[in-house]
Design a protein around this motif. Structure first.
Motif, PDB file in Angstrom:
ATOM      1  N   VAL A   1       0.839  -1.195   0.000  1.00 22.27           N
ATOM      2  CA  VAL A   1       0.000   0.000   0.000  1.00 22.27           C
ATOM      3  C   VAL A   1       0.874   1.246   0.000  1.00 22.27           C
ATOM      4  CG1 VAL A   1      -1.738   1.318   1.274  1.00 22.27           C
ATOM      5  CG2 VAL A   1      -1.853  -1.181   1.230  1.00 22.27           C
ATOM      6  N   ILE A   2       0.434   2.245  -0.755  1.00 24.81           N
ATOM      7  CA  ILE A   2       1.056   3.568  -0.736  1.00 24.81           C
ATOM      8  C   ILE A   2      -0.012   4.589  -0.373  1.00 24.81           C
ATOM      9  CG2 ILE A   2       2.070   5.411  -2.156  1.00 24.81           C
ATOM     10  CD1 ILE A   2       3.601   3.281  -3.674  1.00 24.81           C
TER      11      ILE A   2
ATOM     12  N   PHE B   1      -1.830   1.123   9.502  1.00 27.32           N
ATOM     13  CA  PHE B   1      -1.164   0.151   8.632  1.00 27.32           C
ATOM     14  C   PHE B   1       0.129  -0.358   9.260  1.00 27.32           C
ATOM     15  CE2 PHE B   1      -3.331   2.176   4.737  1.00 27.32           C
ATOM     16  CZ  PHE B   1      -4.391   1.300   4.848  1.00 27.32           C
ATOM     17  N   GLN B   2       0.858   0.530   9.882  1.00 29.32           N
ATOM     18  CA  GLN B   2       2.120   0.097  10.498  1.00 29.32           C
ATOM     19  C   GLN B   2       1.871  -0.864  11.663  1.00 29.32           C
ATOM     20  OE1 GLN B   2       5.610   3.247   9.671  1.00 29.32           O
ATOM     21  NE2 GLN B   2       4.177   3.948  11.222  1.00 29.32           N
TER      22      GLN B   2
ATOM     23  N   LEU C   1       3.072  -1.134   4.259  1.00 26.85           N
ATOM     24  CA  LEU C   1       3.069   0.265   3.827  1.00 26.85           C
ATOM     25  C   LEU C   1       4.450   0.567   3.263  1.00 26.85           C
ATOM     26  CD1 LEU C   1       1.551   2.981   3.710  1.00 26.85           C
ATOM     27  CD2 LEU C   1       2.484   3.486   5.976  1.00 26.85           C
ATOM     28  N   ILE C   2       4.556   0.569   1.945  1.00 26.13           N
ATOM     29  CA  ILE C   2       5.889   0.666   1.346  1.00 26.13           C
ATOM     30  C   ILE C   2       6.340   2.103   1.095  1.00 26.13           C
ATOM     31  CG2 ILE C   2       5.688  -1.613   0.279  1.00 26.13           C
ATOM     32  CD1 ILE C   2       5.172  -0.200  -2.407  1.00 26.13           C
TER      33      ILE C   2
ATOM     34  N   LEU D   1      -2.234  -1.056  -3.954  1.00 25.94           N
ATOM     35  CA  LEU D   1      -3.271  -0.071  -3.669  1.00 25.94           C
ATOM     36  C   LEU D   1      -2.638   1.281  -3.354  1.00 25.94           C
ATOM     37  CD1 LEU D   1      -6.216   0.762  -2.961  1.00 25.94           C
ATOM     38  CD2 LEU D   1      -5.794  -0.127  -0.648  1.00 25.94           C
ATOM     39  N   TYR D   2      -3.161   2.316  -3.990  1.00 26.10           N
ATOM     40  CA  TYR D   2      -2.741   3.690  -3.726  1.00 26.10           C
ATOM     41  C   TYR D   2      -3.924   4.408  -3.081  1.00 26.10           C
ATOM     42  CZ  TYR D   2       0.962   2.578  -7.071  1.00 26.10           C
ATOM     43  OH  TYR D   2       2.030   1.992  -7.725  1.00 26.10           O
ATOM     44  N   LEU D   3      -3.730   4.915  -1.877  1.00 27.30           N
ATOM     45  CA  LEU D   3      -4.787   5.611  -1.158  1.00 27.30           C
ATOM     46  C   LEU D   3      -4.532   7.115  -1.180  1.00 27.30           C
ATOM     47  CD1 LEU D   3      -5.385   3.423   2.035  1.00 27.30           C
ATOM     48  CD2 LEU D   3      -6.919   3.714   0.089  1.00 27.30           C
TER      49      LEU D   3
END
Length: 257
Positions: free
Chosen positions: A4-5, A20-21, A32-33, A64-66
């Protein structure tokens, strides 16, 4: 792992980063990259510097890009993404899914909660409203949602708009009413803290009763004598107008037009 970004660095973005972390330790969970922020320094307390970028051209490949930015910036950010056919979701309660650029696969990942910087929230209790253009993408965002929340459910754009309007009433407007109560207390040298047990009981009661059954007060009782006394006491025109509108609305509740 689902990569995820997050694009953004405001309240919602920062709470999602934390959520996410917290899940990154779980096998087959979320990774979370990277996070995009125009000002890298705004996130260095949350992330290693090498995970933050301020260049769209440096965005990595992800599942996935949020987009977690203000509503009026979603379209601009979506149009600036330098790739196609990837899954992009925004986190807005009021913006339609179609505000996202159609060159990518579109979705919505809306956490229904009020967020304040530096005030921790338990994401497990936060409903996440999900929408996607196809079943496969919905399945992915649903998996992400269920990893951080116990309530991740399908809500279409029209329903989400209704939820957002309702949320403004029960959260933003209610908080403004608290502000008015605080102002009245301050004006008459009464500590606002005296009202906090009442505020807590009112909030607790609504978890057990419908709003209609929980309603009390002079307007509900049609206690005109008390209402008139209140109206004579209130000297601020704005407060008086709000008092009259809400009183009338309570008295009209359930009446057929």
């Amino acid at each position: 792992m689902i990569k995820v970004i997050i694009i953004g660095s405001g309240n919602v973005a920062q709470h999602l980063i934390n959520a996410f972390q917290n899940e990154e330790k779980r096998e087959n969970g979320i990774e979370l990259i990277q996070v995009f922020s125009r000002k890298k320094e705004s996130l260095i307390s949350l992330l290693p510097l090498d995970k933050i970028t301020n260049q769209f051209s440096e965005l990595l490949a992800a599942d996935l890009y949020l987009i977690a930015v203000s509503d009026d910036a979603i379209e601009e950010v979506s149009n600036a993404l330098p790739f196609k056919n990837r899954l992009v979701a925004h986190t807005s309660g009021s913006a339609p899914m179609t505000v996202l650029n159609s060159s990518n696969r579109r979705a919505v990942f809306y956490p229904l909660q009020t967020f304040t910087k530096n005030k921790a929230v338990d994401f497990k209790t936060i409903p996440i409203c999900l929408e996607a253009e196809n079943d496969a993408d919905f399945e992915l965002i649903s998996k992400v949602g269920k990893l951080i929340s116990n309530q991740a459910t399908a809500i279409n754009s029209e329903q989400r708009k209704a939820l957002h309007v309702a949320a403004v009433f029960v959260n933003n407007f209610t908080n403004h009413i608290y502000q008015i109560g605080n102002d009245i207390c301050n004006e008459h040298q009464v500590p606002f803290a005296i009202l906090k047990p009442l505020i807590q009981e009112t909030a607790q009661k609504i978890l057990e009763l419908t709003p209609e059954k929980a309603q009390t007060g002079p307007a509900k009782r049609n206690d005109q004598k008390t209402i008139e006394a209140h109206e004579q006491f209130i000297t601020d025109e704005n407060q008086l107008n709000i008092y009259k509108i809400l009183t009338q609305s309570i008295q009209n509740n359930g009446k057929k037009l």
